[in-house]
Write a protein that holds these residues in place. Structure first.
Motif, PDB file in Angstrom:
ATOM      1  N   TYR A  49       6.449  11.990  -2.643  1.00 14.89           N
ATOM      2  CA  TYR A  49       6.002  11.276  -3.846  1.00 14.89           C
ATOM      3  C   TYR A  49       6.630   9.883  -3.968  1.00 14.89           C
ATOM      4  O   TYR A  49       5.935   8.911  -4.280  1.00 14.89           O
ATOM      5  CB  TYR A  49       6.298  12.096  -5.101  1.00 14.89           C
ATOM      6  CG  TYR A  49       5.794  11.437  -6.364  1.00 14.89           C
ATOM      7  CD1 TYR A  49       4.455  11.530  -6.720  1.00 14.89           C
ATOM      8  CD2 TYR A  49       6.645  10.711  -7.188  1.00 14.89           C
ATOM      9  CE1 TYR A  49       3.973  10.916  -7.863  1.00 14.89           C
ATOM     10  CE2 TYR A  49       6.180  10.095  -8.342  1.00 14.89           C
ATOM     11  CZ  TYR A  49       4.848  10.201  -8.675  1.00 14.89           C
ATOM     12  OH  TYR A  49       4.370   9.591  -9.804  1.00 14.89           O
ATOM     13  N   SER A  50       7.914   9.760  -3.718  1.00 16.11           N
ATOM     14  CA  SER A  50       8.566   8.449  -3.874  1.00 16.11           C
ATOM     15  C   SER A  50       8.018   7.432  -2.874  1.00 16.11           C
ATOM     16  O   SER A  50       7.860   6.257  -3.197  1.00 16.11           O
ATOM     17  CB  SER A  50      10.086   8.566  -3.747  1.00 16.11           C
ATOM     18  OG  SER A  50      10.435   9.042  -2.464  1.00 16.11           O
ATOM     19  N   ILE A  51       7.693   7.880  -1.685  1.00 18.71           N
ATOM     20  CA  ILE A  51       7.076   7.008  -0.675  1.00 18.71           C
ATOM     21  C   ILE A  51       5.703   6.562  -1.159  1.00 18.71           C
ATOM     22  O   ILE A  51       5.350   5.387  -1.068  1.00 18.71           O
ATOM     23  CB  ILE A  51       6.975   7.732   0.687  1.00 18.71           C
ATOM     24  CG1 ILE A  51       8.373   7.924   1.277  1.00 18.71           C
ATOM     25  CG2 ILE A  51       6.061   6.995   1.653  1.00 18.71           C
ATOM     26  CD1 ILE A  51       8.418   8.804   2.507  1.00 18.71           C
ATOM     27  N   ALA A  52       4.935   7.504  -1.689  1.00 15.83           N
ATOM     28  CA  ALA A  52       3.591   7.190  -2.195  1.00 15.83           C
ATOM     29  C   ALA A  52       3.679   6.247  -3.390  1.00 15.83           C
ATOM     30  O   ALA A  52       2.918   5.281  -3.482  1.00 15.83           O
ATOM     31  CB  ALA A  52       2.856   8.472  -2.568  1.00 15.83           C
ATOM     32  N   LYS A  53       4.582   6.506  -4.294  1.00 15.07           N
ATOM     33  CA  LYS A  53       4.731   5.700  -5.509  1.00 15.07           C
ATOM     34  C   LYS A  53       5.059   4.234  -5.168  1.00 15.07           C
ATOM     35  O   LYS A  53       4.548   3.321  -5.803  1.00 15.07           O
ATOM     36  CB  LYS A  53       5.828   6.302  -6.391  1.00 15.07           C
ATOM     37  CG  LYS A  53       5.993   5.645  -7.722  1.00 15.07           C
ATOM     38  CD  LYS A  53       4.968   6.118  -8.694  1.00 15.07           C
ATOM     39  CE  LYS A  53       5.260   5.569 -10.079  1.00 15.07           C
ATOM     40  NZ  LYS A  53       4.135   5.688 -10.963  1.00 15.07           N
ATOM     41  N   LYS A  54       5.886   4.045  -4.149  1.00 11.61           N
ATOM     42  CA  LYS A  54       6.260   2.689  -3.723  1.00 11.61           C
ATOM     43  C   LYS A  54       5.148   2.022  -2.910  1.00 11.61           C
ATOM     44  O   LYS A  54       5.194   0.818  -2.685  1.00 11.61           O
ATOM     45  CB  LYS A  54       7.527   2.741  -2.866  1.00 11.61           C
ATOM     46  CG  LYS A  54       8.776   3.126  -3.624  1.00 11.61           C
ATOM     47  CD  LYS A  54       9.950   3.220  -2.664  1.00 11.61           C
ATOM     48  CE  LYS A  54      11.151   3.862  -3.327  1.00 11.61           C
ATOM     49  NZ  LYS A  54      12.223   4.142  -2.365  1.00 11.61           N
ATOM     50  N   GLY A  55       4.198   2.811  -2.419  1.00  7.04           N
ATOM     51  CA  GLY A  55       3.140   2.264  -1.570  1.00  7.04           C
ATOM     52  C   GLY A  55       3.585   2.044  -0.141  1.00  7.04           C
ATOM     53  O   GLY A  55       2.914   1.376   0.642  1.00  7.04           O
ATOM     54  N   THR A  56       4.726   2.623   0.208  1.00  3.69           N
ATOM     55  CA  THR A  56       5.259   2.499   1.563  1.00  3.69           C
ATOM     56  C   THR A  56       4.338   3.218   2.546  1.00  3.69           C
ATOM     57  O   THR A  56       3.850   4.314   2.262  1.00  3.69           O
ATOM     58  CB  THR A  56       6.675   3.110   1.636  1.00  3.69           C
ATOM     59  OG1 THR A  56       7.490   2.493   0.638  1.00  3.69           O
ATOM     60  CG2 THR A  56       7.290   2.929   3.004  1.00  3.69           C
ATOM     61  N   SER A  57       4.122   2.616   3.693  1.00  3.53           N
ATOM     62  CA  SER A  57       3.281   3.229   4.723  1.00  3.53           C
ATOM     63  C   SER A  57       3.985   4.427   5.345  1.00  3.53           C
ATOM     64  O   SER A  57       5.213   4.433   5.494  1.00  3.53           O
ATOM     65  CB  SER A  57       2.957   2.214   5.819  1.00  3.53           C
ATOM     66  OG  SER A  57       2.220   1.145   5.296  1.00  3.53           O
ATOM     67  N   ILE A  58       3.174   5.400   5.715  1.00  2.00           N
ATOM     68  CA  ILE A  58       3.682   6.580   6.408  1.00  2.00           C
ATOM     69  C   ILE A  58       2.693   6.924   7.521  1.00  2.00           C
ATOM     70  O   ILE A  58       1.475   6.881   7.311  1.00  2.00           O
ATOM     71  CB  ILE A  58       3.905   7.769   5.439  1.00  2.00           C
ATOM     72  CG1 ILE A  58       4.519   8.958   6.171  1.00  2.00           C
ATOM     73  CG2 ILE A  58       2.631   8.137   4.713  1.00  2.00           C
ATOM     74  CD1 ILE A  58       5.030  10.063   5.264  1.00  2.00           C
ATOM     75  N   ALA A  59       3.210   7.261   8.680  1.00  6.49           N
ATOM     76  CA  ALA A  59       2.375   7.583   9.834  1.00  6.49           C
ATOM     77  C   ALA A  59       1.668   8.913   9.627  1.00  6.49           C
ATOM     78  O   ALA A  59       2.236   9.852   9.060  1.00  6.49           O
ATOM     79  CB  ALA A  59       3.219   7.635  11.101  1.00  6.49           C
ATOM     80  N   VAL A  60       0.438   8.979  10.086  1.00  6.38           N
ATOM     81  CA  VAL A  60      -0.352  10.191   9.925  1.00  6.38           C
ATOM     82  C   VAL A  60       0.349  11.394  10.561  1.00  6.38           C
ATOM     83  O   VAL A  60       0.283  12.501  10.031  1.00  6.38           O
ATOM     84  CB  VAL A  60      -1.794  10.013  10.463  1.00  6.38           C
ATOM     85  CG1 VAL A  60      -1.819   9.863  11.975  1.00  6.38           C
ATOM     86  CG2 VAL A  60      -2.690  11.158  10.007  1.00  6.38           C
ATOM     87  N   GLY A  61       1.049  11.181  11.662  1.00 11.77           N
ATOM     88  CA  GLY A  61       1.759  12.280  12.319  1.00 11.77           C
ATOM     89  C   GLY A  61       2.806  12.921  11.426  1.00 11.77           C
ATOM     90  O   GLY A  61       3.009  14.133  11.462  1.00 11.77           O
ATOM     91  N   LYS A  62       3.468  12.121  10.617  1.00 13.75           N
ATOM     92  CA  LYS A  62       4.467  12.663   9.680  1.00 13.75           C
ATOM     93  C   LYS A  62       3.789  13.444   8.555  1.00 13.75           C
ATOM     94  O   LYS A  62       4.291  14.475   8.126  1.00 13.75           O
ATOM     95  CB  LYS A  62       5.326  11.539   9.107  1.00 13.75           C
ATOM     96  CG  LYS A  62       6.274  10.934  10.121  1.00 13.75           C
ATOM     97  CD  LYS A  62       7.174   9.895   9.494  1.00 13.75           C
ATOM     98  CE  LYS A  62       8.103   9.333  10.557  1.00 13.75           C
ATOM     99  NZ  LYS A  62       9.002   8.312  10.009  1.00 13.75           N
TER     100      LYS A  62
END
Length: 163
Positions: A49-62
């Motif tokens: 959630y915190s990653i999403a809230k910040k709009g930080t990119s995340i790799a599809v593999g993760k």
């Protein structure tokens, strides 16, 4: 109701107006009322959630390492180019289908509790306290068109003023 049943009921006059995510047949008058885009979302209690809230990119593999909740049938409408019921390209990016449900309430609860990630249409995510994940490495996006269907084009007259 399945698409063929809806079309038959409209043609028979049992249904005056219908809503569909399928391309309407030529025999039916229709108006496109929405273009829908799907997003991968998490609830406030999910570890991403915190990653999403910040709009930080995340790799599809993760993202694929986490549990997903998916619909048992196409409860969110027809999706193109995908064998999954929510439009996700499992043939290209296989998910952990830990939870499978035919209930929108159950789907919603699993996301809100942080137990699962979901791939949902934008209209569904706008009314909830979900955050969209900014996923990299996945070029596929599910899109839908929503149509109002009728047997008589005059029935769409008042709808034209709304959309």
């Amino acid at each position: 109701v399945e698409e063929s049943v809806l079309i038959q009921r409209i043609n028979d006059g049992e249904v005056h107006l219908g809503i569909s995510t399928y391309s309407p047949p030529a025999s039916i008058d229709s108006k496109r009322v929405s273009n829908v885009k799907f997003h991968t979302v998490v609830g406030k209690n999910h570890s991403l959630y915190s990653i999403a809230k910040k709009g930080t990119s995340i790799a599809v593999g993760k993202v694929l390492k986490y549990d997903f909740v998916t619909p048992k049938k196409s409860i969110l409408g027809h999706t193109n180019k995908s064998k999954s019921h929510d439009g996700w390209r499992d043939d290209k990016f296989p998910r952990k289908h830990t939870y499978i449900t035919s209930s929108l309430n159950t789907l919603n609860s699993l996301i809100e509790s942080g137990q699962a990630i979901a791939y949902l249409p934008d209209y569904f995510t706008q009314t909830k306290s979900f955050e969209k994940l900014n996923i990299t490495g996945c070029p596929h996006v599910c899109k839908q068109q929503v149509h109002i269907l009728t047997k008589d084009k005059a029935s769409l007259g008042w709808i034209n003023h709304l959309f």
